[in-house]
Structures are given as structure tokens and as C-alpha cells.
Design a protein around this motif. Sequence first.
Motif, PDB file in Angstrom:
ATOM      1  N   ALA A 155       0.829  -1.212   0.000  1.00 50.81           N
ATOM      2  CA  ALA A 155       0.000   0.000   0.000  1.00 50.81           C
ATOM      3  C   ALA A 155       0.859   1.256   0.000  1.00 50.81           C
ATOM      4  O   ALA A 155       0.350   2.365  -0.200  1.00 50.81           O
ATOM      5  N   TYR A 156       2.153   1.093   0.227  1.00 51.59           N
ATOM      6  CA  TYR A 156       3.085   2.235   0.233  1.00 51.59           C
ATOM      7  C   TYR A 156       4.039   2.114  -0.952  1.00 51.59           C
ATOM      8  O   TYR A 156       4.253   1.025  -1.485  1.00 51.59           O
ATOM      9  N   SER A 157       4.615   3.246  -1.335  1.00 52.61           N
ATOM     10  CA  SER A 157       5.387   3.282  -2.578  1.00 52.61           C
ATOM     11  C   SER A 157       6.867   3.503  -2.317  1.00 52.61           C
ATOM     12  O   SER A 157       7.262   3.975  -1.247  1.00 52.61           O
ATOM     13  N   ARG A 158       7.643   3.171  -3.322  1.00 50.78           N
ATOM     14  CA  ARG A 158       9.064   3.539  -3.334  1.00 50.78           C
ATOM     15  C   ARG A 158       9.201   4.934  -3.958  1.00 50.78           C
ATOM     16  O   ARG A 158       9.858   5.104  -4.987  1.00 50.78           O
ATOM     17  N   SER A 159       8.563   5.892  -3.328  1.00 55.44           N
ATOM     18  CA  SER A 159       8.582   7.259  -3.853  1.00 55.44           C
ATOM     19  C   SER A 159       9.067   8.208  -2.766  1.00 55.44           C
ATOM     20  O   SER A 159       9.216   7.815  -1.609  1.00 55.44           O
ATOM     21  N   PHE A 160       9.312   9.440  -3.162  1.00 49.42           N
ATOM     22  CA  PHE A 160       9.724  10.444  -2.172  1.00 49.42           C
ATOM     23  C   PHE A 160       9.303  11.827  -2.618  1.00 49.42           C
ATOM     24  O   PHE A 160       9.071  12.074  -3.812  1.00 49.42           O
ATOM     25  N   ASP A 161       9.197  12.702  -1.650  1.00 52.05           N
ATOM     26  CA  ASP A 161       9.169  14.144  -1.903  1.00 52.05           C
ATOM     27  C   ASP A 161      10.411  14.720  -1.232  1.00 52.05           C
ATOM     28  O   ASP A 161      10.868  14.196  -0.203  1.00 52.05           O
ATOM     29  N   LEU A 162      10.948  15.772  -1.809  1.00 51.47           N
ATOM     30  CA  LEU A 162      12.013  16.500  -1.128  1.00 51.47           C
ATOM     31  C   LEU A 162      11.444  17.838  -0.670  1.00 51.47           C
ATOM     32  O   LEU A 162      10.938  18.617  -1.493  1.00 51.47           O
ATOM     33  N   LEU A 163      11.486  18.074   0.641  1.00 56.27           N
ATOM     34  CA  LEU A 163      11.076  19.370   1.180  1.00 56.27           C
ATOM     35  C   LEU A 163      12.307  20.265   1.295  1.00 56.27           C
ATOM     36  O   LEU A 163      13.367  19.821   1.737  1.00 56.27           O
ATOM     37  N   PHE A 164      12.150  21.509   0.871  1.00 59.63           N
ATOM     38  CA  PHE A 164      13.217  22.501   1.015  1.00 59.63           C
ATOM     39  C   PHE A 164      12.598  23.677   1.756  1.00 59.63           C
ATOM     40  O   PHE A 164      11.621  24.265   1.283  1.00 59.63           O
ATOM     41  N   ARG A 165      13.145  23.971   2.933  1.00 62.59           N
ATOM     42  CA  ARG A 165      12.580  25.031   3.770  1.00 62.59           C
ATOM     43  C   ARG A 165      11.068  24.821   3.990  1.00 62.59           C
ATOM     44  O   ARG A 165      10.276  25.749   3.894  1.00 62.59           O
TER      45      ARG A 165
END
Lengths: 428, 428
Positions: A338-348
Motif C-alpha cells: 500500500a506504500y510506494s518507493r517514492s519520495f518528496d524533497l522538502l526545502f525550507r
Amino acid sequence: MISRILAADLPAHVGDRVRLAGWLHRRRELKSVSFLVIRDRSALAQIVLRRPVHLAEETVVEVTGTVAANPQAPGGAELVDPVIDVLSEPVQPPPFDLYRPVVSGALPTILDHAPVALRHPRLRAPFEIAAAGVAGFRAALDGLGFVETSTPKIVGSATESGANVFGIDYFGRPAFLAQSPQFFKQTLVGVFERVYEVGPVFRAEPHDTARHLAQYTSLDAELGFIHDHRDVMAVLTRALAGMHAAVAERAVNAVALLGIDVPKVPEEIPAIDFTEAQDLLARHTGEDPRGEPDLAPAHERRLGEWALREHGSEFLFVTGYPMVKRPFYTHPDPARPAYSRSFDLLFRGLELVTGGQRLHRHADYLAALAERGEDPRAYQGYLAAFAHGMPPHGGFAIGLERWTSRVTGAANVRQTTLFPRDLHRLTP
Amino acid sequence: MISRILAADLPAHVGDRVRLAGWLHRRRELKSVSFLVIRDRSALAQIVLRRPVHLAEETVVEVTGTVAANPQAPGGAELVDPVIDVLSEPVQPPPFDLYRPVVSGALPTILDHAPVALRHPRLRAPFEIAAAGVAGFRAALDGLGFVETSTPKIVGSATESGANVFGIDYFGRPAFLAQSPQFFKQTLVGVFERVYEVGPVFRAEPHDTARHLAQYTSLDAELGFIHDHRDVMAVLTRALAGMHAAVAERAVNAVALLGIDVPKVPEEIPAIDFTEAQDLLARHTGEDPRGEPDLAPAHERRLGEWALREHGSEFLFVTGYPMVKRPFYTHPDPARPAYSRSFDLLFRGLELVTGGQRLHRHADYLAALAERGEDPRAYQGYLAAFAHGMPPHGGFAIGLERWTSRVTGAANVRQTTLFPRDLHRLTP
């Protein structure tokens, strides 16, 4: 004729007869002396005259004169005994004074008058930073064996997300503007293994926000023969490090003028799993976001503060987003599907990059499309790549204008777009 | 796990246990031995097995084995005692054998199957040359103080040439795909003095030729504070020299594979005036083109031959075209106002680049538009730049795919476009 030098090089020519060229940035008449400030692409330069001159600001001039040291002049040198040649004259004054340190106009006025407003050094500076960032992105990926590509911006079907596409009349047939080079860059992993593209993408974004544009510049990368999404994150870290290093190196004046701090990208950016991030938010805020399929902007801000406090990093990866909020080509985590091999990158504290591992087996694509009730015939060209054998792969996309906004502290992404296009704006 | 090496690096690892990854390019079964050829982004590598294997071509594999010297293997080394892991399998065979030195399919078949056809080393090579060329273009202009820009591809009026534009539905309003960044790059000379852009341009080209596409990549540059078009020609010469030098440096394998000669760009490219070129053609051919406002393709070929014979140059500038065949923003030659300060650059007898000096005074624009019966209100954003003072300036545009065709000897520009778009083709 003496060849032209730039204003920034004036101090190296004290005592010489030189020629400057640029725009009349400012004119000040005192009782017995006049000062002209000339603006060229490098800096401002002061010209001293013993008689009044009657030239309007933004007149384009060439000035031949003798360089004299003067600690009070910009750069520590000025031009005396000048001969001024007018190359062209403005026919109307700027809508606001370009010589004031800060522009007085409101953003819509500035955007309406972009052809002249962008001449203001502070309004121009973000674009010098953007150009340096793109150069750093390319240099980093070139060094990692990537090939730069150019892919079609006109596509036959509005497949990737369906909504928010611009329709085109293509020789009498319907076609669409590409929302991303996603399908092409994946296909090209089968050809070059590692590809990137810097190009325009188009979204018929119906909301009038400070973050969304109808056209923006996407820095896209995709690479094959990965183990999982962490290999993609490692390449993204290198690409970002290249961007920030290039800004520090190539956009020195713009950074100084804006008085900004361009953070170095850490060797390894801290990462937190999506469910752990939700646990953390539940512990440290009044709310309990667990069970939600995505992070709210307020949560992203809190996580950004946490990363700065705990890891001293302005960047934070959030990994393992729920599959339900990710596009059909996303690779699930085999240990928890149900979860992915994905990401978000947060900057500030703001989402800057989205990426992850993609599916690579033809049968997996057919299953993923069937599960979403989609007709595979609409994806024929894309599926062809997978029919012929594709390696495990993944990639990411950085919005250039959004990155520039974050780096420069601009409140609105339109301040880092040369001639923005949005719901209301189609000119200049 | 042993980390992956590239096929090209095999000879440096003789005696080592290494891991390769790539596509099964070819399989050959002899009586007591099987050979697999693996293709990765760097090269081909031979694998030797003592037993038969049942894998289809284009299967994606990882192969761990010991490197052995073998003068008969590609690169002089091969992999023995291999362990093969299959990463993914094709579900259908390629439409033609990818392992044959030359592709057997006709161009339409190749284009229909681009996702797999581009994997052929000879079909992939032109794009490695294109990527190197673009890198060289940018490096040369970066070194000359140019700033890279991204400008709108969606515009409010179809002004530059009128015909052959694609219409868009822009939030219910009519808009158009930009045919060039011409107006934006000129405007930005007022901001940065020197700008370039590498990006897509769009032409609703109704003719089905080997030279025209609905979308191509334009390498655009524009610079201010010039004396005349010769300053633009000097910058173009530097940009082209950068492109050709970068190909020689960065695309060594592609150049060798195609067996092509990438000419060095001379320090100074020979130039001939348009009317002199017509005189020359009249003297050396049976025809008399004098009085014609443009050169026919056959004339360009003859001039290319002449430049090679007389100047040993594969490049030739033709300058001073009649104003009547040039766009309204073209700067006339003050000494002979029916002729322009413009140029074409011929490469191997074909027009590769068009450029020149532009008008820079607001009044001159108003007069030029009035003379062509055009309404200046349609050019409002563009004219704003000139209303606020612009220096003498000029620029040029190189079609990337056309340049790559000329360098690689491709007969059709579709062979140097990843996924071409034309009158008939909107996929893949």
C-alpha cells in the motif's frame, strides 16, 4: 575606437581612457556638477560632468572618459572628462523609478511592465541565479553519465493525469500540450540508461495561487539499473548540490545584491518515512494526521522545522508515500504494497521535488492500468518500451521557478518567471 | 554485491570478478559454447558460457563473471564463468534485429517503433552528438557573458509570421504556440544585454519534407551593443566552434561509430555579399539569378562548393539579403536601404543559421509595421522594450536537429529528432 569595458572592470583601469556602454540609470544635477550613473550587465558606474546634461533615464549611451579613483563612487572608481554618445532614446519614462533600491510597484504592475521592470537589478537577479542553477544541474548530471534530451511538447493523448491539459488544434486533429516529459524520459532509459531534460511543461491550472503557473521549466531526470528509490535520491542530492554550488560560483553578484543565504546541500540529506513523519506530527502537534494519504502544507512546514532543528538541514526527504496518492507508474514497496518507493524533497518546509522508482515490467503496467480502469491502447507508445525489456528505473522532476523562489525568498513564483503565464495572464 | 562496471571498462579489469548490467544484444549458440553480447550505455561486451541459454534478445540482465583477455572479443576482453540474473523480460521481439550493423527497416517503420529502434547504436549515436553540441553551444556563450533564459511558449497573438501557427484553447481564450523566442530574446537584451535559449519552437508546417518539423529545438542567441551584423557573425562563429569542439571531445564513440568527419570551424568563416554571390553564380552557372530576392537551394549548394574550393571551408556566410525577404524587425544597410544587415550561414551547401542586426529605435519599429500595414497594438509587449531605450542588437537561431543532420549526414531531419512531430505524425 577604444573597445568597450564593463562597469565592473572600471577599478582596474584607473588613469586609462576607456569606453563604457549602457543605460542611463540615474541622473543627479548639483550646482556645479552633474552625476550620471550608467548601468550595464555587470554593475553601475558613475560619470562626473562639469555641466548639466539633458538626458532621460533609460537613454542608451556610450561614454568615453578617463577613469579616476574615488572611494565614494560605486566600485571605488568613476569616469571623468566624459564624451557622451546617445545610441537610442526612450520615448516614455519607466512606470516606476528603476534607480530606487526597492521597486515601488505592486506585483501585477511589475508583471504588466516586465520588459522594463526586469531591468531593475533586484528584479533581474533571480534569473541570474536560475541560470546558474540550471548550469549546475547539467554539470552534475553530465558528470554522472547522463545524456541531455529534447522530447515532444505536443502529444496525442492527455494520459498522464487527464485533467488540466491544454488542447491544441494539430492540423485539424485534437492534440495536447505535454504536462511533463515523464513517458518520454522513461522510454529513453531504454536507450541511454540515464537522461535529463530541461524544458517547458504546461498545466491548465485553474487555480490562481502564488505557486502555480500554466507554463514552468521542469528539470527532469531518469535513470536505469537502480536498486530502489534511494539510488534516485542519491542522484537528486548530487544534482541539487551542483545547483547550489553553481549559484555560489556563478551568481556572486546576484546573491550579494539580494543578500540571501544559499545553503550548501549536505552530503546526505536526512530522510524520514511517511508513516514515521505522521507519528512525529501526532506527537508534536495538537492534530493526528495518521491515516491521511498525504501531508498538508502545514505539516510539511512542521517537518521542515524539525529537520532544521534535529539535523541542521534545510532539506528533508519524506519517503514511502501511500500508493493511492501516486501516479499509476509508481513502484510499490514490495514489503508493504500500500506504500510506494517514492519520495518528496522538502526545502525550507515546502515540497520542491517529487520522485521515486517506477514500474518496469510490462505485465505490471497492464495490471496497474486495469486497476485504475484505464484503456492500455491510450498508452501504446509508452507501453512499447516495457514490451521490449526495461531495467528497474526511477527519476525526479524539479520545478526551476519554484526552486528559484525558495532560494531567493520570493513570495510568489511569478517573481522568478520571466513572463509568467497563468489563468489571467497571457502577455507580455 | 560487487558494484556494477560499464562494458567499456572491461579491459581495465582483466582477472577481476565484476558485474555488468544491460540488454541482451545478441545470442549465438555454437556446439559446445554460447556467446552472449550485452549492450549497456557505454559499449558491447561478450559473455562466454559452456552451456546453452534460453533468453530472448532485449532481456535485461545482470551478469557477474571473471574478466578474461581475448583479442577477438569487442574491446579485447570478455566475461567468463558468468552468473546471469534476469531483471526483466521482453514480451515481444523487436520489429527488426537490433544487433545488425545497419537497421533494415524503412524510416516510417523505424519512427513508428522509436522506443525500441532508438536502442540501435547507430540510431542512438546522433542524439549523443546533439547533446554534445548543445553543451558546446552553452559553454561558448557562457564564456562570452551570456545569460540563459526560459521564455513563454504560449503567446497571445500570432505576430511574427502570421501563418503556420498552432492555436490553443487557453482557458477559453485563443492563444498560440510560439514560433520562436524572437520577441522575448530581443526584449531581454534590454535586461541582460546577452541572452540565449535552448528550447522547443513550433511551426504548423503544412509541407511534408525531409527538412521541416512541427516542433524542433532552436538554439537562439541575441546580443546588444553591437556595431552591426558582423559582431553577431563573430559570436555565431564562436558558438559553432564550441559545438564542434564539444562533439570531438564528448561524443567520441558516436563519431567513431558513424564514421563521420566533424569539421573544425575556422577562426573566421568566409563571407560573401548576396549580390556578389549572385554575380558569382551568373558567371559560373548557365543561369542568371540576379534580381531574384533570395537564393534557391541549388544556388546554396553551388556556393557551398565554391567556398570549399576557394576557401577550404565547409561554412560560408552570405550577407546583405534584400530587405523584402526578411522580417520587419531586420535592420537595413544604411548605405543601401533595399538590402539588410542580415546573414545566412551555409553549412555544406545548406542554410543552417539565419541572423542579423535588428531595428532598435521605437520610431523605426512603428515605421516598419506601418509600411507592412500591421497594427502596432498587436505588438504592445514587444514595442514596450523599444519605448524604454534599447541598444543596437542582433542575434541568430540554429536549428539543432538540422545541425545534427548535417554533421551526421542524415538524409532526413526525422533521423535526428527523438520522437518527431509532423503533418502526419503525433505518436509515439
